[in-house]
Design a protein around this motif. Structure first.
Motif, mmCIF file in Angstrom:
data_model
loop_
_atom_site.group_PDB
_atom_site.id
_atom_site.type_symbol
_atom_site.label_atom_id
_atom_site.label_comp_id
_atom_site.label_asym_id
_atom_site.label_seq_id
_atom_site.Cartn_x
_atom_site.Cartn_y
_atom_site.Cartn_z
ATOM 1 N N GLU A 185 0.852 -1.183 0.000
ATOM 2 C CA GLU A 185 0.000 0.000 0.000
ATOM 3 C C GLU A 185 0.893 1.241 0.000
ATOM 4 O O GLU A 185 1.852 1.327 0.773
ATOM 5 C CB GLU A 185 -0.915 0.016 1.218
ATOM 6 C CG GLU A 185 -1.883 -1.158 1.254
ATOM 7 C CD GLU A 185 -2.652 -1.255 2.567
ATOM 8 O OE1 GLU A 185 -3.609 -2.040 2.612
ATOM 9 O OE2 GLU A 185 -2.271 -0.549 3.539
ATOM 10 N N ILE A 186 0.578 2.183 -0.876
ATOM 11 C CA ILE A 186 1.376 3.409 -1.004
ATOM 12 C C ILE A 186 0.414 4.586 -0.843
ATOM 13 O O ILE A 186 -0.573 4.694 -1.578
ATOM 14 C CB ILE A 186 2.082 3.483 -2.371
ATOM 15 C CG1 ILE A 186 2.998 2.262 -2.568
ATOM 16 C CG2 ILE A 186 2.882 4.777 -2.499
ATOM 17 C CD1 ILE A 186 3.517 2.116 -3.973
ATOM 18 N N TYR A 187 0.701 5.465 0.108
ATOM 19 C CA TYR A 187 -0.199 6.573 0.394
ATOM 20 C C TYR A 187 0.478 7.897 0.060
ATOM 21 O O TYR A 187 1.674 8.096 0.320
ATOM 22 C CB TYR A 187 -0.623 6.533 1.859
ATOM 23 C CG TYR A 187 -1.438 5.306 2.167
ATOM 24 C CD1 TYR A 187 -2.793 5.267 1.875
ATOM 25 C CD2 TYR A 187 -0.838 4.165 2.711
ATOM 26 C CE1 TYR A 187 -3.542 4.123 2.125
ATOM 27 C CE2 TYR A 187 -1.579 3.018 2.970
ATOM 28 C CZ TYR A 187 -2.926 3.003 2.666
ATOM 29 O OH TYR A 187 -3.667 1.878 2.906
ATOM 30 N N GLU A 188 -0.321 8.801 -0.533
ATOM 31 C CA GLU A 188 0.224 10.108 -0.898
ATOM 32 C C GLU A 188 -0.021 11.106 0.215
ATOM 33 O O GLU A 188 -0.897 10.939 1.064
ATOM 34 C CB GLU A 188 -0.425 10.617 -2.186
ATOM 35 C CG GLU A 188 -1.898 10.933 -2.085
ATOM 36 C CD GLU A 188 -2.441 11.586 -3.350
ATOM 37 O OE1 GLU A 188 -1.659 12.264 -4.026
ATOM 38 O OE2 GLU A 188 -3.638 11.423 -3.625
ATOM 39 N N ASN A 189 0.753 12.172 0.196
ATOM 40 C CA ASN A 189 0.604 13.243 1.161
ATOM 41 C C ASN A 189 -0.653 14.067 0.874
ATOM 42 O O ASN A 189 -1.195 14.047 -0.238
ATOM 43 C CB ASN A 189 1.824 14.164 1.124
ATOM 44 C CG ASN A 189 3.007 13.568 1.867
ATOM 45 O OD1 ASN A 189 2.897 13.234 3.040
ATOM 46 N ND2 ASN A 189 4.127 13.413 1.170
ATOM 47 N N GLU A 190 -1.050 14.805 1.873
ATOM 48 C CA GLU A 190 -2.188 15.700 1.692
ATOM 49 C C GLU A 190 -1.866 16.763 0.644
ATOM 50 O O GLU A 190 -2.721 17.184 -0.106
ATOM 51 C CB GLU A 190 -2.553 16.345 3.024
ATOM 52 C CG GLU A 190 -3.768 17.266 2.958
ATOM 53 C CD GLU A 190 -4.127 17.829 4.315
ATOM 54 O OE1 GLU A 190 -5.058 18.642 4.370
ATOM 55 O OE2 GLU A 190 -3.471 17.450 5.311
ATOM 56 N N CYS A 191 -0.609 17.216 0.588
ATOM 57 C CA CYS A 191 -0.186 18.212 -0.397
ATOM 58 C C CYS A 191 0.193 17.515 -1.699
ATOM 59 O O CYS A 191 0.793 16.437 -1.691
ATOM 60 C CB CYS A 191 1.020 19.009 0.105
ATOM 61 S SG CYS A 191 0.677 20.031 1.551
ATOM 62 N N GLU A 192 -0.095 18.149 -2.805
ATOM 63 C CA GLU A 192 0.306 17.599 -4.089
ATOM 64 C C GLU A 192 1.779 17.871 -4.317
ATOM 65 O O GLU A 192 2.417 18.659 -3.600
ATOM 66 C CB GLU A 192 -0.525 18.227 -5.211
ATOM 67 C CG GLU A 192 -0.331 19.716 -5.354
ATOM 68 C CD GLU A 192 -1.242 20.325 -6.417
ATOM 69 O OE1 GLU A 192 -0.983 21.476 -6.785
ATOM 70 O OE2 GLU A 192 -2.193 19.661 -6.847
ATOM 71 N N THR A 193 2.349 17.204 -5.351
ATOM 72 C CA THR A 193 3.758 17.375 -5.678
ATOM 73 C C THR A 193 4.077 18.843 -5.916
ATOM 74 O O THR A 193 3.347 19.542 -6.620
ATOM 75 C CB THR A 193 4.118 16.558 -6.925
ATOM 76 O OG1 THR A 193 3.831 15.194 -6.673
ATOM 77 C CG2 THR A 193 5.581 16.725 -7.283
ATOM 78 N N GLY A 194 5.190 19.312 -5.325
ATOM 79 C CA GLY A 194 5.604 20.701 -5.505
ATOM 80 C C GLY A 194 5.137 21.617 -4.388
ATOM 81 O O GLY A 194 5.375 22.826 -4.445
ATOM 82 N N ARG A 195 4.474 21.043 -3.328
ATOM 83 C CA ARG A 195 3.996 21.844 -2.199
ATOM 84 C C ARG A 195 4.386 21.152 -0.885
ATOM 85 O O ARG A 195 4.623 19.953 -0.857
ATOM 86 C CB ARG A 195 2.487 22.049 -2.281
ATOM 87 C CG ARG A 195 2.081 22.922 -3.475
ATOM 88 C CD ARG A 195 0.586 23.119 -3.563
ATOM 89 N NE ARG A 195 0.246 23.997 -4.655
ATOM 90 C CZ ARG A 195 0.189 25.327 -4.563
ATOM 91 N NH1 ARG A 195 0.439 25.910 -3.398
ATOM 92 N NH2 ARG A 195 -0.124 26.065 -5.609
ATOM 93 N N TYR A 196 4.381 21.938 0.221
ATOM 94 C CA TYR A 196 4.778 21.363 1.501
ATOM 95 C C TYR A 196 4.114 22.138 2.633
ATOM 96 O O TYR A 196 3.505 23.207 2.446
ATOM 97 C CB TYR A 196 6.301 21.384 1.650
ATOM 98 C CG TYR A 196 6.865 22.752 1.966
ATOM 99 C CD1 TYR A 196 7.217 23.107 3.275
ATOM 100 C CD2 TYR A 196 7.038 23.707 0.959
ATOM 101 C CE1 TYR A 196 7.728 24.353 3.562
ATOM 102 C CE2 TYR A 196 7.545 24.959 1.235
ATOM 103 C CZ TYR A 196 7.889 25.288 2.545
ATOM 104 O OH TYR A 196 8.380 26.518 2.831
ATOM 105 N N GLY A 197 4.232 21.586 3.844
ATOM 106 C CA GLY A 197 3.725 22.262 5.035
ATOM 107 C C GLY A 197 2.248 22.015 5.287
ATOM 108 O O GLY A 197 1.535 21.438 4.473
ATOM 109 N N ASP A 198 1.798 22.504 6.444
ATOM 110 C CA ASP A 198 0.400 22.315 6.811
ATOM 111 C C ASP A 198 -0.539 23.016 5.836
ATOM 112 O O ASP A 198 -1.667 22.562 5.624
ATOM 113 C CB ASP A 198 0.167 22.848 8.236
ATOM 114 C CG ASP A 198 0.939 22.031 9.284
ATOM 115 O OD1 ASP A 198 1.235 20.855 8.985
ATOM 116 O OD2 ASP A 198 1.235 22.570 10.362
ATOM 117 N N ASP A 199 -0.075 24.132 5.274
ATOM 118 C CA ASP A 199 -0.921 24.880 4.340
ATOM 119 C C ASP A 199 -0.541 24.634 2.884
ATOM 120 O O ASP A 199 -0.972 25.349 1.991
ATOM 121 C CB ASP A 199 -0.849 26.372 4.652
ATOM 122 C CG ASP A 199 0.593 26.894 4.630
ATOM 123 O OD1 ASP A 199 1.524 26.062 4.537
ATOM 124 O OD2 ASP A 199 0.787 28.112 4.714
ATOM 125 N N CYS A 200 0.302 23.607 2.644
ATOM 126 C CA CYS A 200 0.678 23.204 1.259
ATOM 127 C C CYS A 200 1.226 24.385 0.466
ATOM 128 O O CYS A 200 0.789 24.691 -0.649
ATOM 129 C CB CYS A 200 -0.513 22.582 0.538
ATOM 130 S SG CYS A 200 -1.052 21.016 1.264
#
Length: 555
Positions: A181-196
């Motif tokens: 199983e592979i899970y993605e982050n809440e932020c899409e590629t190219g973004r980071y942090g709690d507010d992406c």
């Protein structure tokens, strides 16, 4: 943090149920990327029908027949998940085979990598390591393991080279993965942090810190984490400060400048900074100058010009393999084979039509019109069918003779003249005889009219209106705009100031935009200042922009 309901969400098998359960539970659930329709799994080998599809079917049973299995006796075993594109990954969870009589000793010392390149073309130095198992022979790794992997990548690779001693006498590295199983982050590629927030200075970065991920295209995969700039330059085939741009496929060995992508050298047949332009097919060995495109080793047979991009004067067609008509004078157009001029006596775009038999000095190349000999008429100078009317001497003018004999045999009675011998000579001519072409007296005039005949009988176009009374030739040449011995022919309107040769009508100089003996041919519209060579038509001052060739007649 992943919700406790993740397994329940996955097992429901549809995105809709996942969304509903997680929504009503008030907890955020990450999507299992391995279950997407666009995701493709692959094993290094398959043992006894235990295919790779068993590793992402949603069944979490850990018995042998529910698990994928690689072949024994191999030095390396791997399972690869191709996500189809790069994703911002959060974590990877693996369910490994275990039974009461069969433990997960083959799972020791495996490692988990991510990469932008598949397992078949990459090695561990080109990947990013997320996890390494260090379990030794006396112990067993957990058969269900959830590993953080905060990376952005397309490929997830589980790999091992461990040869478990418990397998004796079977040897080799093996994997028995029941589910991945592979899970993605809440932020899409190219973004980071709690507010992406967007990554700064790079295309992908750490999901928490925002530090740039060093791409595989960086040499030794080393970069400045704050800016994403590759420290030691790029792998072959890439350029730009973060090695995110590809060198042109037309660069030799894909080598180009790291600063602007300019190719070091072009492959054969290409030129320009990025080798995107093609050398002319007329270049020998398809070799041309890197900057200008001029052929380095000259032209192939039948091609011509500095760039060998047009045909020589005797050939035409897209490959210059067609031969111009033998009736072409000064060659033909390279695009369609139309003659630049015709040999005397022929006309038409390919000079394959014959001028009228009564034409003097040939005829117009395009219309076939010409200046007629006596005994011929209309635009093409055909035989008028002389029948001996009026004052024709029937012994010298016989209607059924061939036309070319008729021209030499026709003769009027002594006191008649004209094409049909139907006009009477002037009564002031001595003996009443005159020229067959006009009423100029053959011999002397009657004495009491000599003054009148000496001046007024000569045409106005003779200089000083003086001519030879025996043959009608103008004694001092012609007025401007006329030529021939009797000044009965007009100079071409394309002659500068209507000046032409008295003997053959050849223009002294052509008006702008014309060339040829009588200036009837037009310079190519591609010539600068509409100026071209008087004889060949080649442009004197070169070509206008976007035109090419010696005659500037091709785009």
């Amino acid at each position: 943090m992943l919700c406790e309901w993740k397994s329940l969400c996955v097992n429901m098998g549809t995105f809709l149920w996942t969304t509903l359960v997680c929504f009503f539970s008030g907890i955020y659930c990450f999507e299992n990327l391995s279950r997407r329709n666009t995701t493709v799994l692959e094993l290094s080998s398959t043992y006894d029908g235990h295919g790779v599809t068993l590793a992402n079917d949603g069944d979490l049973a850990l018995k042998e027949w529910y698990c994928s299995h690689t072949d024994p006796n191999r030095p390396k075993a791997w399972l690869q998940v191709d996500l189809g594109q790069s994703y911002s990954i959060s974590n990877v969870k693996i369910y490994y085979r275990t039974e009461d009589s069969w433990k997960q000793y083959r799972f020791r010392q495996f490692y988990l990598d991510v990469s932008e390149f598949p397992a078949t073309t990459s090695n561990t130095s080109q990947r990013t390591r997320c996890y390494t198992d260090n379990t030794t022979e006396q112990y067993l790794p957990p058969n269900i393991i959830d590993m953080p992997c905060q990376q952005t990548a397309r490929y997830v690779i589980v790999e091992t080279t461990y040869d478990a001693p418990e397998d004796n006498p079977t040897t080799g590295a093996m994997l028995e993965i029941c589910e991945i199983e592979i899970y993605e982050n809440e932020c899409e590629t190219g973004r980071y942090g709690d507010d992406c927030r967007p990554c700064w200075g790079c295309q992908s970065c750490d999901i928490k810190s925002g530090l740039c991920d060093c791409p595989d295209t960086c040499y030794n995969q080393m970069c400045d984490k704050s800016s994403g700039q590759c420290i030691f330059g790029c792998q072959t085939g890439y350029w730009d400060f973060n090695c995110s741009s590809s060198c042109s496929q037309n660069c030799l060995n894909r080598n180009c400048s790291i600063t602007n992508g300019t190719c070091d050298t072009c492959i054969r047949g290409r030129y320009g900074d990025t080798c995107h332009k093609m050398c002319s097919p007329g270049c020998v060995s398809q070799s041309c100058d890197r900057q200008s495109g001029a052929c380095s080793d000259g032209c192939r047979p039948y091609w011509a010009g500095e760039y060998c991009d047009t045909c020589d004067s005797s050939h035409y067609g897209p490959t210059c393999s067609e031969t111009c008509s033998i009736n072409c004078k000064n060659g033909c157009r390279p695009d369609n084979g139309d003659c630049l001029d015709c040999v005397e006596g022929m006309f038409g775009s390919k000079c394959n039509k014959t001028c009228g038999p009564g034409c003097v000095y040939g005829c117009d190349q395009f219309t076939g019109q010409c200046t007629c000999k006596q005994g011929s008429q209309n635009d093409s100078c055909v035989d008028i069918g002389f029948t001996g009317k009026g004052g024709c001497n029937v012994y010298k003018c016989i209607s059924y003779l061939p036309f070319y004999l008729f021209l030499y045999l026709k003769e009027c009675n002594p006191d008649y003249y004209g094409v049909l011998c139907d006009k009477q000579c002037s009564p002031n001519c001595n003996r009443g005889t005159c020229s067959a072409n006009n009423e100029t007296c053959d011999s002397v005039c009657k004495c009491n009219n000599i003054t009148k005949l000496n001046v007024q009988d000569c045409p106005d176009i003779c200089n000083n209106k003086i001519c030879d009374k025996l043959n009608g030739y103008c004694t001092f040449g012609c007025q401007t705009g006329y030529w021939d011995f009797t000044c009965s022919s007009s100079c071409s309107e394309n002659c500068l100031n209507r000046n032409c040769s008295f003997s053959n009508g050849t223009c002294d100089t052509c008006i702008r935009g014309r060339y040829g003996d009588t200036c009837d041919d037009m310079c190519s519209p591609g010539c600068v200042s509409q100026s071209c060579d008087r004889q060949s038509g080649a442009c004197s001052d070169g070509c206008k922009p976007y035109w090419a060739g010696e005659y500037c007649d091709s785009m």
